[in-house]
Design a protein around this motif. Sequence first.
Motif, PDB file in Angstrom:
ATOM      1  N   THR A  22       0.873  -1.168   0.000  1.00 21.54           N
ATOM      2  CA  THR A  22       0.000   0.000   0.000  1.00 21.54           C
ATOM      3  C   THR A  22       0.907   1.214   0.000  1.00 21.54           C
ATOM      4  O   THR A  22       1.719   1.390   0.904  1.00 21.54           O
ATOM      5  N   THR A  29      -3.598   7.106  -2.052  1.00 21.45           N
ATOM      6  CA  THR A  29      -3.170   5.782  -1.607  1.00 21.45           C
ATOM      7  C   THR A  29      -3.591   4.758  -2.651  1.00 21.45           C
ATOM      8  O   THR A  29      -4.725   4.777  -3.132  1.00 21.45           O
ATOM      9  N   ASP A  31      -2.997   0.398  -3.870  1.00 18.44           N
ATOM     10  CA  ASP A  31      -2.505  -0.943  -3.578  1.00 18.44           C
ATOM     11  C   ASP A  31      -1.782  -1.467  -4.816  1.00 18.44           C
ATOM     12  O   ASP A  31      -2.297  -1.350  -5.935  1.00 18.44           O
TER      13      ASP A  31
END
Length: 78
Positions: A22, A29, A31
């Motif tokens: 992450t 943000t 992943d």
Amino acid sequence: MAKELISRCDECGTSEGVQEFTITYGGKTKDVDACPEHAGPILALFELGADAKATPAPRKGGRSAHAVIPIEDLGIEP
């Protein structure tokens, strides 16, 4: 029966040794799944970094709503 989720590297598509990361950058943000070959730069940067410490909020002077005040300070005769 639960199905097993197979992660694949976002760069090359392999499923060998893939780890999920992450990443927060510029207020966003995301992943990312990466194999050991493509995760190398991320891990190197992680090792260079310092642990993030939560900065406590500055305390304001004065008394809180729950402050204990000695009766002598109130100027009241018992």
